[in-house]
Enzyme design. Structure first.
Site, PDB file in Angstrom:
ATOM      1  N   TYR A  31      49.470  19.854 -25.704  1.00  0.00           N
ATOM      2  CA  TYR A  31      50.817  20.319 -25.083  1.00  0.00           C
ATOM      3  C   TYR A  31      51.910  19.222 -25.365  1.00  0.00           C
ATOM      4  O   TYR A  31      51.466  18.158 -26.023  1.00  0.00           O
ATOM      5  CB  TYR A  31      50.931  20.243 -23.635  1.00  0.00           C
ATOM      6  CG  TYR A  31      50.813  18.763 -22.809  1.00  0.00           C
ATOM      7  CD1 TYR A  31      49.612  18.106 -22.873  1.00  0.00           C
ATOM      8  CD2 TYR A  31      51.990  18.480 -22.043  1.00  0.00           C
ATOM      9  CE1 TYR A  31      49.598  17.129 -22.055  1.00  0.00           C
ATOM     10  CE2 TYR A  31      51.714  17.271 -21.366  1.00  0.00           C
ATOM     11  CZ  TYR A  31      50.687  16.499 -21.559  1.00  0.00           C
ATOM     12  OH  TYR A  31      50.656  15.449 -20.600  1.00  0.00           O
ATOM     13  N   ARG A  50      53.503  15.469 -33.750  1.00  0.00           N
ATOM     14  CA  ARG A  50      52.138  15.118 -32.739  1.00  0.00           C
ATOM     15  C   ARG A  50      51.474  16.472 -32.381  1.00  0.00           C
ATOM     16  O   ARG A  50      50.381  16.219 -32.197  1.00  0.00           O
ATOM     17  CB  ARG A  50      52.796  14.194 -31.585  1.00  0.00           C
ATOM     18  CG  ARG A  50      51.563  13.780 -30.705  1.00  0.00           C
ATOM     19  CD  ARG A  50      52.000  12.865 -29.633  1.00  0.00           C
ATOM     20  NE  ARG A  50      52.992  13.512 -28.830  1.00  0.00           N
ATOM     21  CZ  ARG A  50      53.718  12.973 -27.839  1.00  0.00           C
ATOM     22  NH1 ARG A  50      53.934  11.679 -27.802  1.00  0.00           N
ATOM     23  NH2 ARG A  50      54.565  13.462 -26.816  1.00  0.00           N
ATOM     24  N   ARG A 102      33.300  33.117 -22.082  1.00  0.00           N
ATOM     25  CA  ARG A 102      33.084  31.589 -21.874  1.00  0.00           C
ATOM     26  C   ARG A 102      31.705  31.138 -22.378  1.00  0.00           C
ATOM     27  O   ARG A 102      30.716  31.399 -22.276  1.00  0.00           O
ATOM     28  CB  ARG A 102      32.954  31.169 -20.435  1.00  0.00           C
ATOM     29  CG  ARG A 102      32.800  29.706 -20.130  1.00  0.00           C
ATOM     30  CD  ARG A 102      32.713  29.452 -18.652  1.00  0.00           C
ATOM     31  NE  ARG A 102      32.724  27.920 -18.395  1.00  0.00           N
ATOM     32  CZ  ARG A 102      31.382  27.324 -18.498  1.00  0.00           C
ATOM     33  NH1 ARG A 102      30.368  27.948 -18.772  1.00  0.00           N
ATOM     34  NH2 ARG A 102      31.679  26.066 -18.270  1.00  0.00           N
ATOM     35  N   HIS A 104      30.824  27.312 -24.843  1.00  0.00           N
ATOM     36  CA  HIS A 104      31.607  25.997 -24.983  1.00  0.00           C
ATOM     37  C   HIS A 104      31.807  25.947 -26.453  1.00  0.00           C
ATOM     38  O   HIS A 104      33.005  25.601 -26.867  1.00  0.00           O
ATOM     39  CB  HIS A 104      30.434  24.821 -24.733  1.00  0.00           C
ATOM     40  CG  HIS A 104      29.979  24.522 -23.312  1.00  0.00           C
ATOM     41  ND1 HIS A 104      29.520  25.542 -22.313  1.00  0.00           N
ATOM     42  CD2 HIS A 104      30.581  23.657 -22.471  1.00  0.00           C
ATOM     43  CE1 HIS A 104      29.615  24.944 -21.452  1.00  0.00           C
ATOM     44  NE2 HIS A 104      30.023  23.964 -21.267  1.00  0.00           N
ATOM     45  N   LYS A 149      47.101  14.527 -27.224  1.00  0.00           N
ATOM     46  CA  LYS A 149      47.862  15.247 -26.220  1.00  0.00           C
ATOM     47  C   LYS A 149      47.127  16.363 -25.551  1.00  0.00           C
ATOM     48  O   LYS A 149      47.864  17.276 -25.543  1.00  0.00           O
ATOM     49  CB  LYS A 149      49.499  15.078 -26.337  1.00  0.00           C
ATOM     50  CG  LYS A 149      50.380  15.086 -24.964  1.00  0.00           C
ATOM     51  CD  LYS A 149      51.720  14.754 -25.452  1.00  0.00           C
ATOM     52  CE  LYS A 149      52.727  14.846 -24.216  1.00  0.00           C
ATOM     53  NZ  LYS A 149      52.226  13.902 -23.233  1.00  0.00           N
TER      54      LYS A 149
HETATM   55  N1  PDD Z   1      53.534  12.445 -20.642  1.00  0.00           N
HETATM   56  N2  PDD Z   1      50.948   8.077 -22.399  1.00  0.00           N
HETATM   57  C1  PDD Z   1      50.515   9.280 -21.602  1.00  0.00           C
HETATM   58  C2  PDD Z   1      49.328   9.397 -21.143  1.00  0.00           C
HETATM   59  C3  PDD Z   1      51.393  10.461 -21.398  1.00  0.00           C
HETATM   60  O1  PDD Z   1      51.059  11.564 -20.849  1.00  0.00           O
HETATM   61  C4  PDD Z   1      52.773  10.243 -21.959  1.00  0.00           C
HETATM   62  C5  PDD Z   1      53.967  11.458 -21.820  1.00  0.00           C
HETATM   63  C6  PDD Z   1      53.302   9.157 -22.348  1.00  0.00           C
HETATM   64  C7  PDD Z   1      54.629   8.887 -23.261  1.00  0.00           C
HETATM   65  O2  PDD Z   1      54.824   9.852 -24.348  1.00  0.00           O
HETATM   66  P1  PDD Z   1      56.305  10.249 -24.786  1.00  0.00           P
HETATM   67  O3  PDD Z   1      56.855   9.034 -25.028  1.00  0.00           O
HETATM   68  O4  PDD Z   1      55.914  10.881 -25.986  1.00  0.00           O
HETATM   69  O5  PDD Z   1      56.648  11.225 -23.812  1.00  0.00           O
HETATM   70  C8  PDD Z   1      52.288   8.187 -22.852  1.00  0.00           C
HETATM   71  C9  PDD Z   1      54.462  13.479 -20.601  1.00  0.00           C
HETATM   72  C10 PDD Z   1      55.893  13.154 -20.312  1.00  0.00           C
HETATM   73  C11 PDD Z   1      53.717  14.433 -19.571  1.00  0.00           C
HETATM   74  O6  PDD Z   1      52.593  14.462 -19.651  1.00  0.00           O
HETATM   75  O7  PDD Z   1      54.778  14.947 -18.704  1.00  0.00           O
END
Ligand code: PDD
Length: 289
Positions: A31, A50, A102, A104, A149
């Site tokens: 995400y 990213r 489902r 894995h 992410k």
């Molecule tokens: N989170 N580290 C983690 C674990 C994060 O989840 C986030 C952002 C950041 C900062 O990344 P950025 O500057 O690209 O937003 C660092 C978002 C905002 C969220 O999960 O809501």
């Protein structure tokens, strides 16, 4: 409130994902949260890059990097249609490996990914920006690919809840005696007159806001080092702040019950906050031109 789900704009209340979705069953997806100011996206290119990196790392097929700008256009249309084109808002964009019985291991590569986009108003915590937030440290029990992410956020959820229960706004992760990042932000400290942030490794998210702040710090001529911040260094920290799309540059005035530095908004944090606001305003002006 309209959202985008798999090619269609629908009312959020009517948007439904299969119970076989691998995001639901396995947290198998990625995400992004993108900042929008007066209808203009901030650092959209970095977010899409990213996202593309995450999709490639997880080998989620069916969404080529070239298709991502089209999703951003859809997201910006949602911002307009949801009447969020004035002031601060966020775009939430999630892609999972799709719905399949489902097992894995990956389903057939022909399984279409699930693509979801939503928008929300962003309320910036003004009082915290002025006076600083309270934070705690907590052991970093996450996996070894925190650079992705992923929607698999259980350790982050538990850490944030631990913070909330301690009356804090953020939980800062510590692994092997050093700070990685935080439940939903990256961490910076001013130590020995230097601005420091942990170097990028597989143990922290390469934050988009982190990159912007590093660039701004260089422009301001600050002494900056991407170098580990050890817990044992923290008593010497004159300033501490966290960065994220949702909070910009957020000062931390108290960590684990102890005041950070003088316990007030420090000069480096203040300068970076101002520079960040200027960068954001500039991006909005450039987008409007
Ligand atoms: N989170 N580290 C983690 C674990 C994060 O989840 C986030 C952002 C950041 C900062 O990344 P950025 O500057 O690209 O937003 C660092 C978002 C905002 C969220 O999960 O809501």
């Amino acid at each position: 409130m309209l959202v985008y789900l798999n090619g269609r704009l629908v009312e959020k209340a009517n948007a439904a994902v299969s119970v076989d979705d691998r995001g639901f069953l396995f947290g198998d997806g990625v995400y992004e949260v993108i900042r929008v100011c007066d209808g203009r996206p901030f650092e959209a290119g970095a977010h899409l890059e990213r996202l593309a990196t995450g999709l490639a790392a997880l080998e989620i097929p069916g969404l080529a990097p070239g298709e991502l700008p089209g999703l951003l256009d859809v997201a910006l249309e949602l911002v307009q249609r949801n009447e969020l084109a004035r002031g601060d808002a966020t775009i939430y964009l999630q892609v999972t490996r799709g719905a399949a019985p489902r097992t894995h291991a990956f389903p057939p590569a022909s399984t279409p990914p699930t693509i979801y986009i939503a928008t929300a108003p962003l309320t910036r915590p003004h009082a915290l920006h002025e006076h600083g937030a309270v934070a705690i440290t907590t052991p970093d029990v996450r996996w070894a690919r925190c650079d992705i992410k992923s929607v698999n956020l259980l350790p982050n959820v538990l850490a944030k809840q631990q913070a909330v229960q301690a009356g804090a706004a953020e939980a800062i992760f510590v692994r092997d005696g050093a700070i990685t990042d935080a439940a939903s932000s990256n961490v910076f400290a001013v130590i020995d007159d230097e601005l420091r942030t942990p170097p990028l490794t597989n143990y922290l998210l390469p934050g988009v806001t982190r990159r912007v702040v590093l660039d701004l710090a260089a422009e301001l001529g600050l002494a900056v080092r991407e170098q580990p911040i050890f817990v044992r260094d923290l008593p010497r920290a004159a300033e501490l702040f966290v960065t994220a799309t949702t909070v910009d540059v957020l000062p931390v005035r108290q960590l684990d019950g102890r005041a950070v530095g003088a316990g007030v908004l420090g000069p480096v944090t203040r300068r970076l906050q101002a520079a960040f606001a200027e960068r954001l305003a500039g991006a909005v002006r450039a987008g409007a031109a």
